[in-house]
Every structure is written in C-alpha cells, then in structure tokens.
Design a protein around this motif. Sequence first.
Motif, PDB file in Angstrom:
ATOM      1  N   LYS A  34      -4.941   3.833  -3.276  1.00  0.00           N
ATOM      2  CA  LYS A  34      -5.775   2.724  -3.713  1.00  0.00           C
ATOM      3  C   LYS A  34      -4.944   1.501  -4.101  1.00  0.00           C
ATOM      4  N   ASP A  35      -3.650   1.723  -4.345  1.00  0.00           N
ATOM      5  CA  ASP A  35      -2.738   0.626  -4.647  1.00  0.00           C
ATOM      6  C   ASP A  35      -2.127   0.126  -3.340  1.00  0.00           C
ATOM      7  N   ALA A  36      -2.255  -1.169  -3.067  1.00  0.00           N
ATOM      8  CA  ALA A  36      -1.808  -1.727  -1.787  1.00  0.00           C
ATOM      9  C   ALA A  36      -0.303  -1.568  -1.594  1.00  0.00           C
ATOM     10  N   ASP A  37       0.495  -1.769  -2.649  1.00  0.00           N
ATOM     11  CA  ASP A  37       1.947  -1.637  -2.520  1.00  0.00           C
ATOM     12  C   ASP A  37       2.341  -0.197  -2.199  1.00  0.00           C
ATOM     13  N   GLU A  38       1.724   0.768  -2.865  1.00  0.00           N
ATOM     14  CA  GLU A  38       2.028   2.173  -2.587  1.00  0.00           C
ATOM     15  C   GLU A  38       1.588   2.554  -1.183  1.00  0.00           C
ATOM     16  N   SER A  39       0.453   2.027  -0.754  1.00  0.00           N
ATOM     17  CA  SER A  39      -0.025   2.311   0.597  1.00  0.00           C
ATOM     18  C   SER A  39       0.964   1.797   1.641  1.00  0.00           C
ATOM     19  N   HIS A  40       1.543   0.625   1.392  1.00  0.00           N
ATOM     20  CA  HIS A  40       2.500   0.048   2.337  1.00  0.00           C
ATOM     21  C   HIS A  40       3.817   0.827   2.352  1.00  0.00           C
ATOM     22  N   GLN A  41       4.310   1.195   1.166  1.00  0.00           N
ATOM     23  CA  GLN A  41       5.617   1.851   1.085  1.00  0.00           C
ATOM     24  C   GLN A  41       5.570   3.314   1.481  1.00  0.00           C
ATOM     25  N   PHE A  42       4.474   3.980   1.146  1.00  0.00           N
ATOM     26  CA  PHE A  42       4.415   5.430   1.340  1.00  0.00           C
ATOM     27  C   PHE A  42       3.362   5.826   2.364  1.00  0.00           C
ATOM     28  N   GLY A  43       3.096   4.930   3.298  1.00  0.00           N
ATOM     29  CA  GLY A  43       2.125   5.214   4.350  1.00  0.00           C
ATOM     30  C   GLY A  43       2.489   6.393   5.214  1.00  0.00           C
ATOM     31  N   ASP A  44       3.791   6.763   5.255  1.00  0.00           N
ATOM     32  CA  ASP A  44       4.195   7.931   6.042  1.00  0.00           C
ATOM     33  C   ASP A  44       3.555   9.216   5.524  1.00  0.00           C
ATOM     34  N   PHE A  45       3.148   9.213   4.258  1.00  0.00           N
ATOM     35  CA  PHE A  45       2.540  10.405   3.675  1.00  0.00           C
ATOM     36  C   PHE A  45       1.010  10.364   3.704  1.00  0.00           C
ATOM     37  N   ASP A  46       0.439   9.396   4.453  1.00  0.00           N
ATOM     38  CA  ASP A  46      -1.022   9.290   4.440  1.00  0.00           C
ATOM     39  C   ASP A  46      -1.680  10.487   5.119  1.00  0.00           C
ATOM     40  N   ASN A  47      -0.968  11.156   6.020  1.00  0.00           N
ATOM     41  CA  ASN A  47      -1.455  12.382   6.646  1.00  0.00           C
ATOM     42  C   ASN A  47      -0.311  13.395   6.706  1.00  0.00           C
ATOM     43  N   PHE A  48      -0.588  14.614   6.322  1.00  0.00           N
ATOM     44  CA  PHE A  48       0.414  15.666   6.523  1.00  0.00           C
ATOM     45  C   PHE A  48      -0.268  16.977   6.889  1.00  0.00           C
ATOM     46  N   HIS A  49       0.509  17.855   7.517  1.00  0.00           N
ATOM     47  CA  HIS A  49      -0.027  19.071   8.113  1.00  0.00           C
ATOM     48  C   HIS A  49       0.795  20.269   7.646  1.00  0.00           C
TER      49      HIS A  49
ATOM     50  N   ASN B 240      10.298  11.037   8.905  1.00  0.00           N
ATOM     51  CA  ASN B 240      10.699   9.664   9.188  1.00  0.00           C
ATOM     52  C   ASN B 240      11.569   9.145   8.045  1.00  0.00           C
ATOM     53  N   THR B 241      12.264   8.055   8.268  1.00  0.00           N
ATOM     54  CA  THR B 241      13.085   7.438   7.219  1.00  0.00           C
ATOM     55  C   THR B 241      12.204   6.629   6.285  1.00  0.00           C
ATOM     56  N   LEU B 242      12.456   6.748   4.977  1.00  0.00           N
ATOM     57  CA  LEU B 242      11.649   6.061   3.972  1.00  0.00           C
ATOM     58  C   LEU B 242      12.418   4.886   3.388  1.00  0.00           C
ATOM     59  N   HIS B 243      11.748   3.757   3.255  1.00  0.00           N
ATOM     60  CA  HIS B 243      12.318   2.566   2.622  1.00  0.00           C
ATOM     61  C   HIS B 243      11.472   2.229   1.393  1.00  0.00           C
ATOM     62  N   ILE B 244      12.128   2.009   0.265  1.00  0.00           N
ATOM     63  CA  ILE B 244      11.437   1.676  -0.975  1.00  0.00           C
ATOM     64  C   ILE B 244      11.812   0.257  -1.382  1.00  0.00           C
ATOM     65  N   ALA B 245      10.817  -0.541  -1.726  1.00  0.00           N
ATOM     66  CA  ALA B 245      11.052  -1.932  -2.121  1.00  0.00           C
ATOM     67  C   ALA B 245      11.996  -1.987  -3.317  1.00  0.00           C
ATOM     68  N   GLY B 246      12.979  -2.880  -3.213  1.00  0.00           N
ATOM     69  CA  GLY B 246      13.931  -3.040  -4.297  1.00  0.00           C
ATOM     70  C   GLY B 246      15.100  -2.076  -4.240  1.00  0.00           C
ATOM     71  N   ASP B 247      15.146  -1.227  -3.220  1.00  0.00           N
ATOM     72  CA  ASP B 247      16.243  -0.264  -3.057  1.00  0.00           C
ATOM     73  C   ASP B 247      16.802  -0.430  -1.651  1.00  0.00           C
ATOM     74  N   ASP B 248      18.095  -0.672  -1.546  1.00  0.00           N
ATOM     75  CA  ASP B 248      18.724  -0.926  -0.247  1.00  0.00           C
ATOM     76  C   ASP B 248      18.969   0.348   0.547  1.00  0.00           C
ATOM     77  N   ARG B 249      18.787   1.494  -0.067  1.00  0.00           N
ATOM     78  CA  ARG B 249      19.085   2.748   0.619  1.00  0.00           C
ATOM     79  C   ARG B 249      17.970   3.145   1.584  1.00  0.00           C
ATOM     80  N   ASP B 250      18.375   3.868   2.631  1.00  0.00           N
ATOM     81  CA  ASP B 250      17.421   4.495   3.538  1.00  0.00           C
ATOM     82  C   ASP B 250      17.361   5.982   3.188  1.00  0.00           C
ATOM     83  N   PHE B 251      16.174   6.470   2.906  1.00  0.00           N
ATOM     84  CA  PHE B 251      16.014   7.861   2.486  1.00  0.00           C
ATOM     85  C   PHE B 251      15.523   8.700   3.668  1.00  0.00           C
TER      86      PHE B 251
END
Length: 323
Positions: free
Chosen positions: A90-105, A230-241
């Motif tokens: 429901k939070d737009a920022d979380e939806s943008h950053q963590f959209g990779d987790f919107d569906n899992f199996h 997939n690789t995760l990118h978090i706003a404000g963090d230069d690392r690729d997770f």
Amino acid sequence: MPLRVYVSTMMRTNICISAVVLLFFKSALSQQFINRERGFELARVDYTVIPSLGDIQLDRQRANLNFFKKLNNGGLRLGLAYSRSELTFKDADESHQFGDFDNFHILRFNMSYIRPLAKNWSINISLAPTLSSNFKGPLSTEDIIYTAFGTLGKQWITTDKRSSLRFGLAFGTQFGSPQLFPVLSYQKQVNEKLSYAIGLPVTGIFYTINKYNSINFRIRPEGAFVNNSNTLHIAGDDRDFADTKLQLNAFNLSLGYDLQLDKHWVTTFSVGYIPTSNIEVLDDNNDVIYDFEADESISINIGLSFNINRTKNNDKNETRSRN
C-alpha cells in the motif's frame, strides 16, 4: 479505504475466489492430513487473505494432492503442494523498491514413511524438498529448501475413545527462516463430539455438531521464506543485493467451520486473528536489511477438500501395532 467500499470489495473477492476454487480443483496439487472421521485427504484447494500486515495485504492460493500406499511394514505417503502468494504494497515507495516480492511461489514434494511398532507405538519420518522463489531470475540452489521431520508416537485406545502422544524434531519454515524446532503434540478424544490437541506446532479444540457440521479453534504458526532470484536495489544504498530473502512469521488464532457436503467432499471456512507478525527482507547472510513493520491483522480462509475413507485400513494398522 472507506469501510463500506472495503467490505464490498472483500465480498466480491470471496465470491469470485469460491468459483475459482471449484474450477482449480481439477488440476490441484498437495499437503497431507489424516482425519479419522473423514479418512485420508486426497486433495485440497484453499484461498487465504490477510488484508493488513502493516501496509501489506497477502493473498494466497494453495493446492495439495496426496497419495498413500500401504506397505507390509507400514505405509508410504507422497504429497505435492503448490502455493502462489501475492503481496500488495500500500506504500508506493515500498511497492517500487520491493516489487520483486509482489508474487512468489512455493512447490513442495513430500515423502513420508509411517511404521507401526509394538504396543501402539509408531514412527514417522518425512522429507520434503521445496522450491521457494519469486521466479524473477535464473533459479539456483538458493531457491531450494530441504525440510524434514521425524517423530515417535504412542496411542491409547479404548472402545469409544482414543488419545495419542507424538514427539520429535523438525526442520522447516513454519516460523520463518529454515530452523530446527521440537515437535510435541498430545491429542485426546474426550467423547464422540469433542477432542483437542495441545502442543507445537498446532494446538486446537475440535467439536462435531452432527454428521455434516463441525467447528474448531486452532493456534498455529504462519511462516514463509522465499528467495529473490533477481538483484535487489534499495534507495539510499549503493550496494546490489543478490539472493535476498523474504521472511514472514506470525501466529494465527482461528475459528473454523467445516461442512461435509457428501461422502467425499468437505468445504471449510475460517476467520483468524494474527496478534503479531514480522515481514522482513534479509541479505544473503540472513541479516535484516529492511523491516516492513507488520502488525496485527485478521485472516480469512476458504477451502475445499476431497477425502477417501481409510478407517478400515487404519484399524488394521492399529491392531497390528498392538501385537
């Protein structure tokens, strides 16, 4: 969202899902559970919605298929279970950053061996390799979890009552990240209508109203551990997770109603309360890199199962174990 609009949306969703459940059963896949009155659960489909885990709504569809083969010295149970979960941020920022987790199996293949022993003792060993992923990238060993349990059980049987004690160890995701935990369960049939179970991971009270209707109250964990391929990118963090994990753990207190439609078909409905929950994103060292600050919520579940009667076979096994 206004309450009237929310309730209306929920009602439409449940009506649609009920129809989908009936159609989806024809291709359903598995989980195991033996209920003495209903027999062996051959197949089950269900739908769960948890609308407010903080700013997250969880929708989950599950399908299970089970087989049982009687052996000379026990029984072999094979099961296949599939679940698809959708997270609505429901939070737009979380939806943008963590959209990779919107569906899992989660796809699990289970193999269990049950062997009766002398004096009503029995042993149960289960292995369940599990594929748990969002399928957003190439699969790897990080998407595979090996779960297992081993228990030793004892039954006490009289003419019209029975009780049992089961204890052992399990390794699984019932509490979030894969971990070892004890299994301890005492079950008792008080009379022909009332029974209860006390222990870990499930505690409950079960009451049969009549041949077709029963109610229950359960306390049980809700857990999931899913790899982000997939690789995760978090706003404000230069690392690729890489190989981040979504971890969910909660306890659900639910009140359920079961309706026996005919000899084989059972439909279920339950409403639950989740007093506390956690949803977190972990890095490849299982350290928390983001907490969604989930909190209490309700849950709604509807299901349909197909059972076959194994009472006679169960009685034969029990008779053999007493000798």
